[in-house]
Motif scaffolding. Sequence first.
Motif, PDB file in Angstrom:
ATOM      1  N   LYS A  26     -27.146  -4.381   7.524  1.00 30.74           N
ATOM      2  CA  LYS A  26     -27.696  -5.055   6.348  1.00 30.74           C
ATOM      3  C   LYS A  26     -26.564  -5.531   5.460  1.00 30.74           C
ATOM      4  O   LYS A  26     -25.393  -5.228   5.693  1.00 30.74           O
ATOM      5  CB  LYS A  26     -28.619  -4.108   5.583  1.00 30.74           C
ATOM      6  N   GLU A  27     -26.934  -6.275   4.423  1.00 31.18           N
ATOM      7  CA  GLU A  27     -25.932  -6.824   3.527  1.00 31.18           C
ATOM      8  C   GLU A  27     -25.312  -5.739   2.654  1.00 31.18           C
ATOM      9  O   GLU A  27     -25.945  -4.723   2.352  1.00 31.18           O
ATOM     10  CB  GLU A  27     -26.552  -7.912   2.647  1.00 31.18           C
ATOM     11  N   GLY A  28     -24.059  -5.963   2.260  1.00 33.50           N
ATOM     12  CA  GLY A  28     -23.371  -5.013   1.402  1.00 33.50           C
ATOM     13  C   GLY A  28     -22.091  -5.622   0.875  1.00 33.50           C
ATOM     14  O   GLY A  28     -21.987  -6.843   0.713  1.00 33.50           O
ATOM     15  N   VAL A  29     -21.121  -4.785   0.610  1.00 34.76           N
ATOM     16  CA  VAL A  29     -19.807  -5.238   0.181  1.00 34.76           C
ATOM     17  C   VAL A  29     -18.780  -4.740   1.190  1.00 34.76           C
ATOM     18  O   VAL A  29     -19.045  -3.835   1.977  1.00 34.76           O
ATOM     19  CB  VAL A  29     -19.456  -4.725  -1.234  1.00 34.76           C
ATOM     20  N   TYR A  30     -17.604  -5.350   1.149  1.00 38.79           N
ATOM     21  CA  TYR A  30     -16.555  -5.012   2.110  1.00 38.79           C
ATOM     22  C   TYR A  30     -15.299  -4.563   1.367  1.00 38.79           C
ATOM     23  O   TYR A  30     -15.050  -4.970   0.236  1.00 38.79           O
ATOM     24  CB  TYR A  30     -16.237  -6.211   2.993  1.00 38.79           C
ATOM     25  N   GLU A  31     -14.550  -3.743   2.057  1.00 36.88           N
ATOM     26  CA  GLU A  31     -13.257  -3.286   1.535  1.00 36.88           C
ATOM     27  C   GLU A  31     -12.195  -3.554   2.593  1.00 36.88           C
ATOM     28  O   GLU A  31     -12.345  -3.137   3.748  1.00 36.88           O
ATOM     29  CB  GLU A  31     -13.310  -1.794   1.223  1.00 36.88           C
ATOM     30  N   LEU A  32     -11.166  -4.268   2.207  1.00 33.21           N
ATOM     31  CA  LEU A  32     -10.039  -4.486   3.104  1.00 33.21           C
ATOM     32  C   LEU A  32      -8.900  -3.588   2.639  1.00 33.21           C
ATOM     33  O   LEU A  32      -8.338  -3.783   1.562  1.00 33.21           O
ATOM     34  CB  LEU A  32      -9.593  -5.947   3.092  1.00 33.21           C
ATOM     35  N   ALA A  33      -8.593  -2.588   3.453  1.00 35.58           N
ATOM     36  CA  ALA A  33      -7.500  -1.662   3.162  1.00 35.58           C
ATOM     37  C   ALA A  33      -6.300  -2.071   4.010  1.00 35.58           C
ATOM     38  O   ALA A  33      -6.402  -2.120   5.244  1.00 35.58           O
ATOM     39  CB  ALA A  33      -7.914  -0.230   3.465  1.00 35.58           C
ATOM     40  N   THR A  34      -5.201  -2.388   3.352  1.00 36.76           N
ATOM     41  CA  THR A  34      -3.996  -2.837   4.043  1.00 36.76           C
ATOM     42  C   THR A  34      -2.929  -1.764   3.933  1.00 36.76           C
ATOM     43  O   THR A  34      -2.560  -1.357   2.830  1.00 36.76           O
ATOM     44  CB  THR A  34      -3.491  -4.158   3.438  1.00 36.76           C
ATOM     45  N   PHE A  35      -2.439  -1.314   5.083  1.00 34.05           N
ATOM     46  CA  PHE A  35      -1.463  -0.228   5.149  1.00 34.05           C
ATOM     47  C   PHE A  35      -0.137  -0.774   5.669  1.00 34.05           C
ATOM     48  O   PHE A  35      -0.079  -1.336   6.770  1.00 34.05           O
ATOM     49  CB  PHE A  35      -1.951   0.881   6.080  1.00 34.05           C
ATOM     50  N   GLN A  36       0.905  -0.635   4.873  1.00 35.50           N
ATOM     51  CA  GLN A  36       2.244  -0.989   5.310  1.00 35.50           C
ATOM     52  C   GLN A  36       2.894   0.286   5.830  1.00 35.50           C
ATOM     53  O   GLN A  36       3.226   1.193   5.063  1.00 35.50           O
ATOM     54  CB  GLN A  36       3.064  -1.583   4.166  1.00 35.50           C
ATOM     55  N   MET A  37       3.055   0.363   7.139  1.00 39.56           N
ATOM     56  CA  MET A  37       3.580   1.573   7.769  1.00 39.56           C
ATOM     57  C   MET A  37       5.099   1.493   7.911  1.00 39.56           C
ATOM     58  O   MET A  37       5.700   0.420   7.787  1.00 39.56           O
ATOM     59  CB  MET A  37       2.935   1.768   9.141  1.00 39.56           C
TER      60      MET A  37
ATOM     61  N   VAL B 234      -0.167   9.749   6.406  1.00 39.63           N
ATOM     62  CA  VAL B 234       0.585   9.370   5.209  1.00 39.63           C
ATOM     63  C   VAL B 234       2.087   9.567   5.392  1.00 39.63           C
ATOM     64  O   VAL B 234       2.893   8.894   4.753  1.00 39.63           O
ATOM     65  CB  VAL B 234       0.068  10.164   3.987  1.00 39.63           C
ATOM     66  N   ASN B 235       2.472  10.458   6.287  1.00 42.51           N
ATOM     67  CA  ASN B 235       3.899  10.676   6.542  1.00 42.51           C
ATOM     68  C   ASN B 235       4.601   9.412   7.018  1.00 42.51           C
ATOM     69  O   ASN B 235       5.819   9.292   6.897  1.00 42.51           O
ATOM     70  CB  ASN B 235       4.077  11.791   7.576  1.00 42.51           C
ATOM     71  N   CYS B 236       3.824   8.480   7.576  1.00 41.88           N
ATOM     72  CA  CYS B 236       4.406   7.232   8.079  1.00 41.88           C
ATOM     73  C   CYS B 236       4.031   6.025   7.216  1.00 41.88           C
ATOM     74  O   CYS B 236       4.267   4.884   7.599  1.00 41.88           O
ATOM     75  CB  CYS B 236       3.942   6.987   9.519  1.00 41.88           C
ATOM     76  N   LEU B 237       3.460   6.278   6.043  1.00 35.82           N
ATOM     77  CA  LEU B 237       2.979   5.204   5.185  1.00 35.82           C
ATOM     78  C   LEU B 237       4.002   4.839   4.118  1.00 35.82           C
ATOM     79  O   LEU B 237       4.576   5.703   3.473  1.00 35.82           O
ATOM     80  CB  LEU B 237       1.671   5.639   4.513  1.00 35.82           C
ATOM     81  N   GLU B 238       4.217   3.524   3.922  1.00 34.19           N
ATOM     82  CA  GLU B 238       5.094   3.058   2.858  1.00 34.19           C
ATOM     83  C   GLU B 238       4.307   2.599   1.634  1.00 34.19           C
ATOM     84  O   GLU B 238       4.688   2.865   0.505  1.00 34.19           O
ATOM     85  CB  GLU B 238       5.981   1.922   3.366  1.00 34.19           C
ATOM     86  N   SER B 239       3.208   1.892   1.860  1.00 35.40           N
ATOM     87  CA  SER B 239       2.383   1.428   0.742  1.00 35.40           C
ATOM     88  C   SER B 239       0.984   1.105   1.250  1.00 35.40           C
ATOM     89  O   SER B 239       0.760   0.954   2.453  1.00 35.40           O
ATOM     90  CB  SER B 239       3.001   0.195   0.063  1.00 35.40           C
ATOM     91  N   GLN B 240       0.066   0.986   0.291  1.00 35.09           N
ATOM     92  CA  GLN B 240      -1.319   0.674   0.634  1.00 35.09           C
ATOM     93  C   GLN B 240      -1.938  -0.161  -0.475  1.00 35.09           C
ATOM     94  O   GLN B 240      -1.647   0.046  -1.656  1.00 35.09           O
ATOM     95  CB  GLN B 240      -2.129   1.968   0.816  1.00 35.09           C
ATOM     96  N   GLN B 241      -2.791  -1.111  -0.098  1.00 34.49           N
ATOM     97  CA  GLN B 241      -3.530  -1.910  -1.073  1.00 34.49           C
ATOM     98  C   GLN B 241      -4.966  -2.060  -0.599  1.00 34.49           C
ATOM     99  O   GLN B 241      -5.218  -2.302   0.588  1.00 34.49           O
ATOM    100  CB  GLN B 241      -2.910  -3.294  -1.255  1.00 34.49           C
ATOM    101  N   ASN B 242      -5.901  -1.915  -1.519  1.00 34.14           N
ATOM    102  CA  ASN B 242      -7.318  -2.071  -1.210  1.00 34.14           C
ATOM    103  C   ASN B 242      -7.896  -3.176  -2.077  1.00 34.14           C
ATOM    104  O   ASN B 242      -7.606  -3.253  -3.273  1.00 34.14           O
ATOM    105  CB  ASN B 242      -8.091  -0.778  -1.484  1.00 34.14           C
TER     106      ASN B 242
END
Length: 243
Positions: free
Chosen positions: A138-149, A223-231
């Motif tokens: 059904k219809e809803g909203v979306y979230e784009l999570a971008t992970f810079q590893m 998270v040990n391999c994560l540099e940044s994240q944006q949602n």
Amino acid sequence: MQKDKGKGRGVAAARRARGARVSGPRQQDGMLYEFRTCYLKPSKMNEFLENFKKNVHLRTAHSELIGYWSVELGGRMNKVFHIWKYDNFAHRTAVQKALAKDKEWQEQFLIPNLVHIDKQESESTYLVPWCKIEQPAKEGVYELATFQMKPGGPALWGDAFKRAVHAHVNRGYTKLVGVFHTEYGALNRVHVLWWHESADSRAAGRHESHEDPRVMAAVRESVNCLESQQNILLIPTSFSPLK
């Protein structure tokens, strides 16, 4: 002799497996997904979208549109984000050439709307092999999570990232639409596209997941391999295939 041949085949298979991990999470058929972002002039956002809605059939005659959204929260306003599917890079090149010769598309949409666009950004991505694009019920909203590893590719962080994504999915806090790994753009970048019934249900699910020991254990490993994240929160347009 047969034993040596079997051993040789085993070594070759192990090398192929290692090579597949190092090369990154990508489909073997070469199918790619282009992430395109348009930054629009504030006063022209509605006009741009109405024009695209009217002429979207001219563009989708050339290649498949996966989804089209406006950015609601988490980034610059007056921005639209869309995903296009191509069989391979040769297909994308052929589509671009066809669009350049499509007078109807050029005259009815592209030329009139170029003045409304401040800038555009594009990334080519592959859908990771351990997921497929899911159509929400059904219809809803979306979230784009971008992970810079961290540099090193999926051989370094791929397994831990997969476990973190599956931990959220398996506990039912959100619905996964797709996971994409950038091929051209910032390297070691992964995009996760989620679906939620609403922004409030997303907030409630996120709060619950932060108190779930199994989810937090998987996230800490990744998270040990994560540099940044944006949602960013995305609202599907009326003409978006993904609602």
